[in-house]
Design a protein around this motif. Structure first.
Motif, PDB file in Angstrom:
ATOM      1  N   GLY A 566       0.725  -1.136   0.017  1.00 27.70           N
ATOM      2  CA  GLY A 566       0.080   0.160   0.096  1.00 27.70           C
ATOM      3  C   GLY A 566       0.789   1.345   0.015  1.00 27.70           C
ATOM      4  N   ASN A 567       2.072   1.287   0.106  1.00 29.09           N
ATOM      5  CA  ASN A 567       2.991   2.505   0.158  1.00 29.09           C
ATOM      6  C   ASN A 567       2.682   3.283  -1.006  1.00 29.09           C
ATOM      7  OD1 ASN A 567       3.755   1.621   2.742  1.00 29.09           O
ATOM      8  ND2 ASN A 567       5.374   0.762   2.078  1.00 29.09           N
ATOM      9  N   TYR A 570      -0.534   4.564  -1.344  1.00 32.28           N
ATOM     10  CA  TYR A 570      -0.880   5.789  -0.425  1.00 32.28           C
ATOM     11  C   TYR A 570      -0.009   7.003  -0.778  1.00 32.28           C
ATOM     12  CZ  TYR A 570      -1.566   7.812   4.366  1.00 32.28           C
ATOM     13  OH  TYR A 570      -1.902   8.545   5.255  1.00 32.28           O
ATOM     14  N   SER A 573      -2.335   8.573  -3.602  1.00 34.49           N
ATOM     15  CA  SER A 573      -3.322   9.413  -3.062  1.00 34.49           C
ATOM     16  C   SER A 573      -3.294  10.601  -2.303  1.00 34.49           C
ATOM     17  CB  SER A 573      -4.303   8.267  -2.032  1.00 34.49           C
ATOM     18  OG  SER A 573      -4.334   7.067  -2.834  1.00 34.49           O
ATOM     19  N   SER A 574      -2.042  10.543  -1.667  1.00 35.06           N
ATOM     20  CA  SER A 574      -1.495  11.983  -1.086  1.00 35.06           C
ATOM     21  C   SER A 574      -1.344  13.006  -1.992  1.00 35.06           C
ATOM     22  CB  SER A 574      -0.608  11.694  -0.024  1.00 35.06           C
ATOM     23  OG  SER A 574      -1.047  10.674   1.023  1.00 35.06           O
ATOM     24  N   ARG A 580     -10.491  11.319   1.322  1.00 32.60           N
ATOM     25  CA  ARG A 580     -10.804   9.886   2.009  1.00 32.60           C
ATOM     26  C   ARG A 580     -12.351   9.702   2.221  1.00 32.60           C
ATOM     27  NH1 ARG A 580      -6.671   8.403   5.565  1.00 32.60           N
ATOM     28  NH2 ARG A 580      -4.560   9.894   5.326  1.00 32.60           N
ATOM     29  N   TYR A 585      -8.298   5.948   1.981  1.00 30.11           N
ATOM     30  CA  TYR A 585      -8.116   6.094   0.547  1.00 30.11           C
ATOM     31  C   TYR A 585      -8.818   4.828  -0.010  1.00 30.11           C
ATOM     32  CZ  TYR A 585      -5.406  10.340   1.580  1.00 30.11           C
ATOM     33  OH  TYR A 585      -4.555  11.380   1.888  1.00 30.11           O
ATOM     34  N   GLN A 594      -2.527  -1.422   3.867  1.00 28.09           N
ATOM     35  CA  GLN A 594      -1.180  -0.763   4.007  1.00 28.09           C
ATOM     36  C   GLN A 594      -0.628  -1.323   5.328  1.00 28.09           C
ATOM     37  OE1 GLN A 594      -1.035   3.513   4.063  1.00 28.09           O
ATOM     38  NE2 GLN A 594       1.061   3.558   3.647  1.00 28.09           N
ATOM     39  N   GLY A 627      -0.996   3.799   8.404  1.00 25.93           N
ATOM     40  CA  GLY A 627      -1.837   4.667   7.140  1.00 25.93           C
ATOM     41  C   GLY A 627      -3.061   4.365   6.766  1.00 25.93           C
ATOM     42  N   ASN A 628      -3.299   3.528   5.838  1.00 30.56           N
ATOM     43  CA  ASN A 628      -4.559   3.189   5.174  1.00 30.56           C
ATOM     44  C   ASN A 628      -5.332   2.093   5.896  1.00 30.56           C
ATOM     45  OD1 ASN A 628      -6.382   4.632   3.157  1.00 30.56           O
ATOM     46  ND2 ASN A 628      -6.288   2.755   1.955  1.00 30.56           N
TER      47      ASN A 628
END
Length: 781
Positions: A566-567, A570, A573-574, A580, A585, A594, A627-628
């Motif tokens: 997921g990194n 993520y 998405s950022s 969100r 996300y 993530q 994170g997510n």
């Protein structure tokens, strides 16, 4: 296993044990059973081991289990004396006949013991034996007495070469010499040194060199244990002086003149005249490639797998590596490399390398068909597999699998969306026998044994309550060293997607009203991960026979794995300021996972002899959501118990922590965690025929990193975790069929960390509560 079955097996074991007590039942009159042998050493016990010397005895007693029970002999003794009956012959094959004392073999043992120690430098060794006979019990004990005396040792080592070039080549590798001043005068080590020097010379052009050219001359002074050692390397003329052949005075180095690759060699043809049938020939980067009716292998892949280079000195290691690399090409069924002398230029000999290849079957198809009947509901399953072993003329292997199944459903279908069980599953895999990546040089690809794998999977399921799609894709690299003792796997990308386009009303709430773990397995989710795995062992792989493995006294394996997920998504998405949804996300309308996860496992096996060993394993793992995600995906979490864990519990019935499962059948979904710890020890002994026995002790558990409502007592705490480590003990029976091993283990709970349960079943055991039976293939670790 029921109490009745247990009693039956205990009865069988008791019968075998009692029969073993009558160990002389099949000893003929006038003969004695060799009951015990011992070796007593007087002298240099630091360098001479009685355990090692047992290998030189020509006769040893019947094998023992756990150091005292002659189970194989006991099995043999169950048989009757009438060998015309089949069951008597069958039982005898399972067991081991009594070892009858033989005085001739005893004297031969004395001779071999003495020769073994003389070869190791104990020239003054004395060996004798005593026998203790008990004619009433028909048994004989033998004790060998060894007085080693002072060993001879090497005081100086000199080297004599009549060939100065060869001498400088040998001495350039003097740092690799295995014998030196102060070492015992061990003739076995001298022979090893000859072999090692020969191997190094054959890697430096000396194609015709053999170890018989190397001799050692030992000079001793009367009354002294010091040995002045001289290594001499004879010339071909000196060694073959009596043969009458005209041979050179110097050893010649060989230069590879040509490398000829015959792609369609017929193994029925005689290659002695080195004239081969071919349709087409090309020269590619110094290689001469002779093709048959088609160019089924690209010249580039042949060049990449060939380590023999024209214009370079002959190198035996290059020949071996060429064998290994070509062996990776699945399209080939026959590989042979012939070296042929081709004249000389000055002091250098020329040699041609002929690489003879034969292709195997390019394509294959398998078909499977099965039928089902579930309480009158009929169904069927069809499976089809297609394999292409040379897709783009580089031995790329394409594997395509397709499977479909159908089962009708009868009865009341109100509220359901489907009246059947239907599944369509497909998988496409592509295997490249090399690193498949841009900008990689030939030298890099040749340094390691590597492969690349691409896979796509798709599964469509229709159930009465839901329709689900599971899809996956991955690209990974695998590589290892030549001996396969170090292996690495790099998952460049691995994608897993689950999608439920249709389900009955409130389906999720009905199957998992308040359980986030169970809900997750049915809700839409997306995982995109990257992983790395490293494996190392000292296990010798030159031979896979059990005898070779057991001769290696200490074996270890180490495995480390790490993955993240997921990194990349993520970060995307950022950076794109994605909004969100429900605090997370999403991609394609689905929340992606993530997390980071790592595992370490270490195993160690001590082989006491060919029949007894002790194995140890310790393992640790941890996964962290961030994170997510607030929770690691269910399929990525750890579980405890089972045939390869703490064997007093069934799979997924232990933990996390002190969690108390109310119903082990329906509550297993909660028995997973983010941290795992395993500690195992197992004694293994060969019994008789293919049977092996084991005694084991297991410890471990799993824990969660965070507090979850559905897993009370499961969170890891430093001041409590050691109290929550479960303990189990038990015994196992295994059947070793060489190519695979069947394992039956019976585990009993010793310490149970679960709340509201008996904490120490070891003190208050109950069969129905504490016993767990496991069936598996292969050793647990």
């Amino acid at each position: 296993m029921t109490i009745r079955e247990l009693r039956f097996y205990l009865y069988i074991i008791l019968c075998v044990t009692l029969a073993g007590c009558r160990s002389t039942r099949h000893v003929p009159e006038g003969e004695l059973l060799l009951d015990k042998t011992a070796i007593e050493i007087d002298g240099d016990r630091d360098n001479v081991s009685s355990t090692e010397l047992f290998n030189y005895l020509r006769q040893t007693p019947n094998n023992k289990v756990l150091g005292f029970a002659k189970l194989q002999l006991g099995t043999y003794n169950i048989s009757g004396k009438d060998t015309t009956k089949w069951y008597n012959r069958w039982i005898r094959k399972l067991g081991q006949p009594p070892v009858i004392y033989d005085s001739i073999l005893t004297r031969q043992s004395v001779y071999h013991l003495r020769q073994a120690l003389i070869n190791r430098g104990y020239n003054d060794v004395k060996v004798n034996f005593d026998t203790v006979a008990n004619h009433k019990k028909k048994k004989m004990n033998v004790v060998y007495h060894i007085s080693t005396g002072e060993p001879h040792y090497i005081s100086t080592v000199n080297y004599e070469f009549k060939d100065s070039l060869l001498g400088s080549t040998v001495m350039a590798d003097s740092s690799f010499f295995t014998i030196g001043e102060g070492d015992l005068f061990d003739r076995n080590n001298l022979d090893k040194e000859r072999s090692l020097i020969t191997e190094r010379l054959r890697r430096k052009g000396y194609y015709a060199f053999i170890k018989d050219y190397i001799t050692f001359i030992a000079d001793t002074t009367a009354g002294s244990k010091a040995v002045e050692l001289t290594m001499q390397v004879k010339s071909p003329a000196e060694r073959n002086r009596l043969s009458g052949d005209s041979l050179p005075d110097l050893h010649r180095r060989y230069i590879v003149r040509r490398v000829i690759v015959v792609t369609d060699y017929n193994t029925a043809d005689i290659a002695a005249d080195y004239k081969f049938h071919f349709v087409d020939s090309i020269n590619y980067k110094g290689l001469t490639i002779l093709y048959g009716k088609d160019r089924y292998l690209r010249p580039s892949i042949i060049d990449e797998k060939c380590f023999i280079e024209p214009g370079k000195l002959f190198n035996a290691a290059a020949v071996d590596r060429t064998y290994e690399s070509l062996g990776q090409l699945g399209i080939l069924k026959y590989i042979n490399i012939n070296m042929r002398p081709a004249g000389s230029v000055g002091d250098e000999q020329l040699i041609d390398a002929y690489i003879l290849l034969s292709r195997g079957k390019k394509q294959g198809v398998t078909f499977e068909l099965e039928g089902t009947n579930s309480e009158g509901d009929l169904g069927f399953g069809i499976g089809l597999t297609y394999v292409h072993r040379n897709l783009w003329k580089g031995s790329e292997q394409l594997t395509t699998k397709f499977r479909t199944s159908y089962e009708s459903i009868s009865g009341n279908l109100d509220g359901l969306i489907n009246d059947r069980y239907t599944e369509f599953a497909g998988e496409v895999g592509l295997l490249f026998p090399k690193f498949e990546a841009p900008f990689l040089s030939k030298s890099f690809k040749q340094r390691i044994k590597a492969s690349s794998e691409v896979a796509l999977t798709f599964n469509y399921q229709e159930r009465p309550e839901y329709t689900r799609v599971i899809a996956g894709a991955g690209w990974k690299y695998k590589w290892s060293n030549r001996l396969n003792t170090e292996r690495r796997t790099f998952d460049l990308i691995d994608v897993n997607y689950v999608y439920l386009p249709q389900s009955t009303i409130n389906f999720i709430d009905e199957v998992a009203p308040s359980n986030p773990l169970l809900r997750y397995s049915y809700e839409d989710h997306f995982i995109m991960r990257m992983g790395y795995t490293y494996y190392k062992t000292n296990r010798r792989v030159a031979s896979t026979s059990a005898a070779t493995v057991h001769r290696q006294e200490q074996i270890y394996t180490f495995r480390w794995a790490a993955e993240t997920a997921g990194n990349v998504l993520y970060a995307f998405s950022s950076l794109t300021n994605q909004k969100r949804n429900d605090g997370a996300y999403k991609i394609f309308g689905t929340q992606y996972a993530q997390y980071a996860k790592t595992e370490i496992d270490y195993t160690f096996t001590r082989n006491f002899n060919s029949r007894n060993s002790l194995a140890f394993r310790v393992g640790f793992g941890i996964g962290v959501p961030y994170g997510n995600s607030k929770m690691i995906p269910f399929e990525k979490r750890f579980y405890a118990g089972g045939a390869n864990g703490v064997r007093g519990w069934g799979v997924r019935t232990l933990g996390p922590g002190s969690y108390d499962a109310k119903n082990s059948v329906t509550d297993f979904i909660n028995q997973c965690g983010d941290i795992r710890f395993d500690l195992n020890m197992e004694y293994r002994a060969k019994l008789f025929w293919v049977f092996e026995g084991a005694l084991f002790v297991d410890a471990g558990n799993i824990w969660t990193i965070r507090t979850y409502e559905n897993q009370p007592g499961g969170v890891f705490k430093f001041d409590k975790f050691y109290k929550q480590i479960a303990l189990a003990y038990g015994a196992g029976l295994r059947m070793d069929f060489t190519y695979f091993l069947l394992r039956f283990d019976l585990g009993m709970k010793a310490h149970n960390p679960a709340m509201n349960q008996e904490p120490w079943p070891l003190i208050h055991p109950r069969w129905g509560r504490d016993a767990t039976f496991h069936f598996a293939v292969g050793y647990p670790f």
